[in-house]
Structure formats: C-alpha cells, structure tokens
Design an enzyme around this catalytic site. Sequence first.
Site, mmCIF file in Angstrom:
data_model
loop_
_atom_site.group_PDB
_atom_site.id
_atom_site.type_symbol
_atom_site.label_atom_id
_atom_site.label_comp_id
_atom_site.label_asym_id
_atom_site.label_seq_id
_atom_site.Cartn_x
_atom_site.Cartn_y
_atom_site.Cartn_z
ATOM 1 N N ARG A 1 -11.653 -8.198 9.404
ATOM 2 C CA ARG A 1 -11.102 -9.463 8.864
ATOM 3 C C ARG A 1 -10.662 -10.377 10.005
ATOM 4 O O ARG A 1 -10.937 -11.580 10.001
ATOM 5 C CB ARG A 1 -9.909 -9.164 7.944
ATOM 6 C CG ARG A 1 -10.328 -8.564 6.629
ATOM 7 C CD ARG A 1 -9.157 -8.176 5.746
ATOM 8 N NE ARG A 1 -9.640 -7.777 4.436
ATOM 9 C CZ ARG A 1 -9.079 -6.863 3.655
ATOM 10 N NH1 ARG A 1 -7.979 -6.237 4.051
ATOM 11 N NH2 ARG A 1 -9.602 -6.568 2.486
ATOM 12 N N ARG B 1 0.835 -1.209 0.000
ATOM 13 C CA ARG B 1 0.000 0.000 0.000
ATOM 14 C C ARG B 1 0.872 1.262 0.000
ATOM 15 O O ARG B 1 0.530 2.251 -0.635
ATOM 16 C CB ARG B 1 -0.911 -0.006 1.222
ATOM 17 C CG ARG B 1 -1.942 -1.130 1.179
ATOM 18 C CD ARG B 1 -2.856 -1.077 2.377
ATOM 19 N NE ARG B 1 -3.832 -2.151 2.382
ATOM 20 C CZ ARG B 1 -3.665 -3.306 3.036
ATOM 21 N NH1 ARG B 1 -2.572 -3.528 3.727
ATOM 22 N NH2 ARG B 1 -4.607 -4.233 3.004
ATOM 23 N N ASP C 1 -9.145 -4.258 8.722
ATOM 24 C CA ASP C 1 -8.289 -5.373 9.171
ATOM 25 C C ASP C 1 -8.870 -6.018 10.425
ATOM 26 O O ASP C 1 -8.790 -7.231 10.618
ATOM 27 C CB ASP C 1 -6.868 -4.856 9.466
ATOM 28 C CG ASP C 1 -6.398 -3.914 8.381
ATOM 29 O OD1 ASP C 1 -5.638 -4.341 7.516
ATOM 30 O OD2 ASP C 1 -6.840 -2.752 8.383
ATOM 31 N N HIS D 1 -2.498 0.617 8.511
ATOM 32 C CA HIS D 1 -3.307 -0.263 7.654
ATOM 33 C C HIS D 1 -2.355 -0.729 6.550
ATOM 34 O O HIS D 1 -2.241 -0.127 5.494
ATOM 35 C CB HIS D 1 -4.493 0.512 7.066
ATOM 36 C CG HIS D 1 -5.199 -0.234 5.960
ATOM 37 N ND1 HIS D 1 -5.758 -1.472 6.123
ATOM 38 C CD2 HIS D 1 -5.422 0.094 4.659
ATOM 39 C CE1 HIS D 1 -6.293 -1.875 4.984
ATOM 40 N NE2 HIS D 1 -6.095 -0.940 4.084
#
Length: 325
Positions: free
Chosen positions: A155, A92, A152, A179
């Site tokens: 998840r 990212r 996250d 993140h």
Amino acid sequence: MTRETVPDSIAIIGCGHVGSTSAYALMLRGVARDLVLLDANHAVAEAEAMDLQHAVPMGRPVRIRAGDYGDAARAGIVIIAAGVGGKPGESRLELLERNIDVVRECMTALSAEGFMGIVLMATNPVDALAQVAYEQSGFPASRVIGSGTVLDSARLRAMLGEDLGVEARSIHAYVIGEHGDSEIIAWSSASVAGVPLLQYARDGQLADPGAVLQRVRQAAPDIIRSKGFTSFAIASCVTRICEAIIRDEHTILPVSTLLTGQYGISGVYLSLPCVVGRGGVERVIDIPLDAAEHAGLHESAGVLQRALQSVRHSSTEIRPQQKMT
Ligand code: NAD
C-alpha cells in the site's frame, strides 16, 4: 506421524474473501501444481473449488479440489485465512479473542496429521496469531510466517509511486512492526534508485511523513467501510510470499517472524524485512533505523506482547514452544 511433503502443493484453510481470492490469484499465476481448499463449511470449499476448476482452462494447469486435513498436511504451504474479519471501527487486535480458537483448531489438526511444511498466517491479528500457531505447533519459527506488513508495504509503495510519479516496484520502502495501528514506516531505509526517498521527493511531491503513515494505516478501514472486507491486495501478497517459498527465491519481504534479539527485541512476532525461500524465513535483516523508528518498533513490540499476554491469561493455556531453530 510425519507426512511426505509435496513442495508445490498449497492448502488454504478458510475459503472466505481472503482464502478464495488467494486461491484465484495462485491459480492465475500458476504458483502451485495442486491447491486444496478447506473450510468449516465444507460445501463452500467444494463450491469454490468447482468454480475455480472452471477457470483453469483460462488460467494455468492447476489441480484444485476441496479436501481435509490429511490432504492439507501433505502441502508444502498451508495458508490460514479462517476466522472473522474486522467490522468498521474495529481494530485488528480486537479480533484476537475471536480468532485464537480457530487458529488453535487448525494447528492441532495439522500437527496431528504430521504436517511438515510452512504455515502462512493471514488471519488477523496476523502477528499474534502467527505467534500462537508457532507456540502451539512447536514447529521451528522459520516455518511459521505471518503475511505481516507485506500488504502495508505494498500500500505504501502504491501511494508513494503515485505521489512521486515513479512505478511502485521501483520504490524500496517498508512498513515494519505490527500489521495494525502501531506499525511504522522505516523512512531511514526508503529509497528510489539508491537515493534516500525523502531526499528524492521534490518540493510539494510528498505529504509530510506522518500523513503518509496515516493513509497507510487508514487504507483497510476505508475499504472495509464501503466494501465490507479487503481481498485483492492481500491475495496478491499471499501469492507473492508463496511464490518466493516455492521457487526458493531468497526474496526480501517484510513478513511477520519471531524476533530473537534484533534491535533488542525478542520473543515476539512482528514484521521486518526477511529473506524468504524454501525454508521459510531464512534471515531477518537489521535495516538502519533512526531513534524515532527504533522507539516506534519497540512500542509496536510492546503492543503485541501485551495483546498476547491478555489472551494467555483469559483463555486456554498456549502450549510452550517445544523446539526452535
Ligand atoms: P470471511 O468471513 O469472508 O471468511 C472466513 C472463512 O473462514 C469463512 O468461509 C468461514 O467459514 C471460515 N472458517 C471459520 N472458522 C473456521 C475453521 N475453524 N476452520 C476452517 N474454516 C473456518 O473472512 P475474510 O474476509 O476472508 O477474512 C479472513 C481473515 O483474514 C480475517 O481474520 C481478516 O481480518 C484477515 N485478513 C488479513 C489480512 C492481512 O493482511 N493479513 C488482510 C485482509 C483480511
């Protein structure tokens, strides 16, 4: 110039996979009364608005239209989902140089139009770009939020729920920090019905904690490898954050926010559990961390600080913050 804000109006800048799926989720849940869509390709924003309008009779009474920055500036919340997503194998943070100018463009236009609402950054790398948006706009940090590790953490809870045979919403566990690849799980504070989670797990129910973290970190790359992007889970997180703001819920969500001395870290955006309500981030909560988690959080802060430092040196100067609360 300042604009009067319509608190239950939401604007979405960037109508790709994340932006349009967020609009769909917001409409289905009836979170906002008005949704305004913007995209660099205005025809896309118009087409998505039209498609969504035709779903309204099956959903909730929400007014959806394509608009401009003048319309966005009246919204209570502006979601930024403009910019490129990662390709398979790309981290990212590698997106920072490509998306920083997009975010600057959005913030310049919003500031010029007198926007007084809350910015919710979804574009990656979300922590660094939320910080860029905060520094460039001069808005109070409480009003510039990144979606952070809400995704996250969702998840993680979905995975733990399956492993432990407990409904995911009954699991209290947070992914904190960046993140991204340096994020960590705050196992010290994870619990089920008040029982520490690692104690609750019976023999063989849970893979070792390191393997769980790996699965969480690997989720997005695994999805992107086959589908090319992620959309449903992030859209649900964006919707949940907007709901907490509009309904002034004071809900605890691990959004990305400016740290101001928590755990000895300051001047960097990253995720910790925060109280979220009408004012945006109302309080950052210092959860108990053990020594390894404390060190992991510092490492994550260092990764983000270095990433921002590198773009500060290589591209147009970021305006220093003008005010802070
Ligand atoms: P996408 O390519 O499908 O859509 C991006 C959209 O942004 C396009 O429609 C494009 O026209 C528009 N756009 C580009 N520059 C613009 C500008 N200057 N002004 C207005 N619109 C502009 O990408 P996507 O899959 O929707 O992902 C968007 C971003 O969200 C990416 O950075 C991705 O990494 C990120 N993302 C974040 C999370 C998270 O947890 N925060 C999760 C998934 C994706």
